[in-house]
Scaffold this active site. Structure first.
Site, PDB file in Angstrom:
ATOM      1  N   HIS A 296      38.039  43.801  38.316  1.00 13.55           N
ATOM      2  CA  HIS A 296      38.674  44.407  39.494  1.00 13.55           C
ATOM      3  C   HIS A 296      37.597  44.740  40.522  1.00 13.55           C
ATOM      4  O   HIS A 296      37.279  43.928  41.382  1.00 13.55           O
ATOM      5  CB  HIS A 296      39.453  45.645  39.052  1.00 13.55           C
ATOM      6  CG  HIS A 296      40.371  46.212  40.092  1.00 13.55           C
ATOM      7  ND1 HIS A 296      40.538  45.664  41.341  1.00 13.55           N
ATOM      8  CD2 HIS A 296      41.183  47.305  40.066  1.00 13.55           C
ATOM      9  CE1 HIS A 296      41.414  46.373  42.027  1.00 13.55           C
ATOM     10  NE2 HIS A 296      41.814  47.386  41.283  1.00 13.55           N
ATOM     11  N   HIS A 335      42.531  33.790  44.606  1.00 14.63           N
ATOM     12  CA  HIS A 335      43.095  35.136  44.515  1.00 14.63           C
ATOM     13  C   HIS A 335      44.443  35.042  43.820  1.00 14.63           C
ATOM     14  O   HIS A 335      45.170  34.062  43.984  1.00 14.63           O
ATOM     15  CB  HIS A 335      43.267  35.736  45.912  1.00 14.63           C
ATOM     16  CG  HIS A 335      43.457  37.222  45.917  1.00 14.63           C
ATOM     17  ND1 HIS A 335      44.668  37.807  45.687  1.00 14.63           N
ATOM     18  CD2 HIS A 335      42.575  38.241  46.112  1.00 14.63           C
ATOM     19  CE1 HIS A 335      44.544  39.122  45.756  1.00 14.63           C
ATOM     20  NE2 HIS A 335      43.277  39.410  45.989  1.00 14.63           N
ATOM     21  N   ASP A 391      35.798  39.249  48.411  1.00 15.30           N
ATOM     22  CA  ASP A 391      34.669  39.622  47.559  1.00 15.30           C
ATOM     23  C   ASP A 391      33.471  38.705  47.783  1.00 15.30           C
ATOM     24  O   ASP A 391      32.324  39.117  47.593  1.00 15.30           O
ATOM     25  CB  ASP A 391      35.077  39.571  46.080  1.00 15.30           C
ATOM     26  CG  ASP A 391      36.161  40.575  45.752  1.00 15.30           C
ATOM     27  OD1 ASP A 391      36.039  41.723  46.191  1.00 15.30           O
ATOM     28  OD2 ASP A 391      37.138  40.211  45.070  1.00 15.30           O
TER      29      ASP A 391
END
Length: 483
Positions: A296, A335, A391
């Site tokens: 996460h 994702h 990210d």
């Protein structure tokens, strides 16, 4: 065939018809917001047949099995909407691109929590209150200061919030009554402000522990992200230091992009734990613990480690081949929700250029760009809709700004506090007051009788999953003789 009809006020086209082939029973389930109630299936009951397990609980109807919540909506929400196919994200109706360009983190936090952009007076009061609730209790600072210098910053963050609840007995429903936040919205608002204000201070303190430097007191005359950078980098509390405005703005935009992302793992944890009516400090600690996990909040850290491992542009082709053969993992691409593009990645790419102009170009950026280009030209990754996500770029920005890798999850957690609180408040304001209690499918041993110790046969444990094997000990061999 036994049939159960939908309510008369429901258009028959807006229903789902289900036939239980075991019994012939037919039910009609209303479809609302393109969803159906999972509890509707409980009326489908069938007597167990030969070979059925008693533990399958036929008497209480069919259960819906959905490991990892791949297609389960646990709540209805007015906060954040994501269109994964179109790569679209909005908060309370406002596209993320507009908020990143025109808003600030604290204004976006207000929007998430209270549903509307603040008026000029509301914004003034909100920012004043948050920035004047940034100090930590002296005893709490001692707890943080006693952490090991090499503690993971998220361990400190989680511990600090868990302890913070002890310094706010007025905020604890276990002390003030379970309906505290149902009946007293002023107390709810006060603790929302406290938590947002103190989150940045805890984050900065965790970094000061790492650097073995004294804590720097927060300043209310700075913006939220400016104050956080100040508390991290100031040598002393008396010098006239102000963080670079470009870095302050960049971090503020990053905080907006990370403020909320619908019902993800940590937000679901916040709602789940919050359903017990525990105090919000404990719920924040639980949510932060969920974010701590490498699947996460540690994703951008994994991106940097991956790019560092690649090292140079010429090694990218072999790395991608290793990914295809499952010898390597590709972090920062794809994702679970977005299927074509992450709308935040374009914004964050622009932020990266601002940061690089301020602190210099991050050496890994050339490898990162080359890796992105190579992957987007490769049918293997394109067909699987693996594209750079938020990210991928945020890790490069944080590294360029000089943050250590294990501080990256903190930079995710601090802004996400606003999203956690928004969902916590929504659950209390609009929820049904029920504690979250998922069902399970029991597939273990059927009922059996206890066997006395003297009648159990010795069995060698070969697989550690099946029992305790001989563990390595740091105890002296002289002590181990007795064992």
């Amino acid at each position: 065939m036994v049939a159960t009809k939908a309510p008369s006020n429901i258009n028959p086209r807006d229903t789902l018809t289900v036939i239980d082939n075991r019994t012939g029973k037919q039910i009609t389930i209303p479809i609302l917001h393109n969803s159906i109630q999972a509890t509707a299936f409980k009326v489908l009951k069938a007597a167990p047949r030969d070979g059925d397990r008693e533990e399958d609980d036929h008497a209480n109807g069919i259960r819906v099995y959905d490991p990892a919540f791949m297609n389960t909506a646990a709540i209805s929400s007015k906060i954040t909407y994501i269109d994964g196919d179109k790569g679209f994200l909005m908060h309370r109706g406002y596209p993320i691109e507009q908020l990143a360009e025109k808003s600030t983190y604290l204004e976006t936090a207000y929007l998430l929590i209270y549903g509307e952009l603040p008026s000029p007076q509301q914004k003034k009061v909100w920012e004043f209150e948050v920035m004047h609730h940034t100090f930590l209790a002296e005893d709490l600072m001692k707890i943080i200061g006693n952490m090991r210098y090499d503690s993971h910053p998220m361990s400190i963050f989680i511990s600090a919030f868990a302890a913070m609840g002890a310094f706010a007995p007025d905020a604890n429903p276990s002390l003030q009554g379970r309906n505290l936040y149902l009946n007293d919205k002023s107390t709810m608002n006060k603790n929302i402000i406290r938590i947002i204000g103190k989150a940045a201070t805890v984050a900065a303190a965790s970094m000061r522990v790492r650097m073995n430097r004294p804590f720097i007191a927060p300043r209310s005359d700075m913006t939220y992200t400016e104050n956080m950078l100040y508390m991290i980098d100031a040598i002393s509390g008396v010098e006239d230091y102000r963080p670079d405005k470009r870095l302050v703005k960049a971090l503020d935009i990053l905080f907006i992009l990370h403020a909320d992302h619908e019902m993800n793992c940590s937000t679901a944890t916040m709602a789940h734990v919050g359903s017990t009516m525990v105090d919000p400090y404990s719920a924040i600690a639980a949510a932060a613990a969920a974010l701590y996990g490498p699947l996460h909040g540690g994703a951008n850290e994994a991106v940097i480690r991956m790019i560092e491992r690649i090292g140079t542009v010429d090694k990218i082709p072999q790395f991608l081949e290793n990914v295809k053969s499952k010898k390597e993992l590709l972090f920062g691409f794809g994702h679970r929700v977005y299927r074509n593009t992450d709308p935040r990645s374009k914004i964050i790419r622009e932020v990266a250029e601002t940061v690089f102009d301020a602190v210099g170009r991050e050496p890994l950026i050339d490898v990162a760009i080359a890796l992105r280009d190579a992957a987007l030209k490769d049918e293997f990754f394109v067909s699987r809709k693996l594209f750079p996500n938020v990210d991928y770029w945020s890790g490069l920005i944080y590294k360029a700004m000089g943050f250590p890798l294990d501080f990256f999850p903190i930079l995710f957690a601090v802004p996400r506090v606003a999203g956690w609180l928004a969902h916590w408040k929504q659950s209390i304001d609009e929820g049904n007051g029920k504690i979250w209690r998922p069902r399970q499918l029991y597939v273990g041993e059927p009922r059996r009788d206890y066997v006395p110790l003297e009648k159990r046969s010795d069995q060698e444990v070969v697989d550690p999953k099946r029992g305790v094997t001989v563990l390595p000990h740091y105890m002296s061999k002289r002590r181990m003789i007795k064992l």
